[in-house]
Design an enzyme around this catalytic site. Sequence first.
Site, PDB file in Angstrom:
ATOM      1  N   ASP A   9       0.820  -1.115  -0.045  1.00 12.29           N
ATOM      2  CA  ASP A   9       0.099   0.052  -0.130  1.00 12.29           C
ATOM      3  C   ASP A   9       0.930   1.268  -0.098  1.00 12.29           C
ATOM      4  OD1 ASP A   9      -2.506   1.527   0.666  1.00 12.29           O
ATOM      5  OD2 ASP A   9      -1.791   1.691   2.498  1.00 12.29           O
ATOM      6  N   ASP A  11      -0.100   5.084   1.130  1.00 17.72           N
ATOM      7  CA  ASP A  11      -0.102   6.229   2.213  1.00 17.72           C
ATOM      8  C   ASP A  11      -0.458   5.325   3.492  1.00 17.72           C
ATOM      9  OD1 ASP A  11      -0.234   7.902   0.180  1.00 17.72           O
ATOM     10  OD2 ASP A  11      -2.243   8.255   0.129  1.00 17.72           O
ATOM     11  N   ASP A  19      -5.338  13.070   6.107  1.00 22.48           N
ATOM     12  CA  ASP A  19      -6.961  12.998   5.910  1.00 22.48           C
ATOM     13  C   ASP A  19      -7.477  13.930   4.875  1.00 22.48           C
ATOM     14  OD1 ASP A  19      -7.502  11.305   8.059  1.00 22.48           O
ATOM     15  OD2 ASP A  19      -7.752  12.702   9.569  1.00 22.48           O
ATOM     16  N   PHE A  21      -5.578  14.038   2.094  1.00 25.69           N
ATOM     17  CA  PHE A  21      -5.060  13.381   0.864  1.00 25.69           C
ATOM     18  C   PHE A  21      -3.686  14.020   0.657  1.00 25.69           C
ATOM     19  CE2 PHE A  21      -9.420  12.598   0.493  1.00 25.69           C
ATOM     20  CZ  PHE A  21      -9.800  11.479  -0.018  1.00 25.69           C
ATOM     21  N   CYS A  99     -16.969   0.356  -7.474  1.00 28.49           N
ATOM     22  CA  CYS A  99     -15.950  -0.659  -8.400  1.00 28.49           C
ATOM     23  C   CYS A  99     -15.263  -1.856  -7.563  1.00 28.49           C
ATOM     24  CB  CYS A  99     -14.953   0.379  -8.830  1.00 28.49           C
ATOM     25  SG  CYS A  99     -13.599   0.752  -7.471  1.00 28.49           S
TER      26      CYS A  99
END
Length: 191
Positions: A9, A11, A19, A21, A99
């Site tokens: 992963d 972040d 929070d 981004f 998605c």
Amino acid sequence: MPLKLVILDRDGTINRASDEFVKSPEEWHPLPGALEAISRLNHAGFHVVLATNQSGLGRGLFDMAALNAVHAHMIKSLAAVGGRIDAIFYCPHTPDEGCGCRKPWPGLFGQIAERYGVSLEGVPCIGDSLRDMQAAEASGCIPHLVCTGRHPELLGQPLPAGFPASTRVHADLAACADHLLGAAALNTPRA
């Protein structure tokens, strides 16, 4: 010789999560020891692949040029310590789009398996959240949780409901790399 693959992963695992981004290279800050950990994995023969949710794209908080700039900065920072990311897979969708590529769904992992022509059974997957662990388990990967992002309180504690029982917990990416490299050394045939 089988492909040695590890899925990360981004972040909260490689760099500080936000929070708000991570929208630019200036907002991307590596976690202590994370870049060196990736370099050590590379030098031990691992292909490191990123699987990251980037819903900031779908939310309109940044565009592809900004995401590419962040990744270029990350790749340059990694190269400075002798490391590399072999491929980056990302989901641009928001949580409500439904998605199949947004973790906890395994769509990104299916893309990785297809690109490399391998089964992901037993491949280590390292992330900082429940959804990373769920996507890993759904793909046959071995889930490794690092406590540098969303769940710092879980180090040394029982895992809450919802986490796969096979989840291994590490302080950070460096500790997880130590674990993986130690396990790889144990499985290397001696002359």
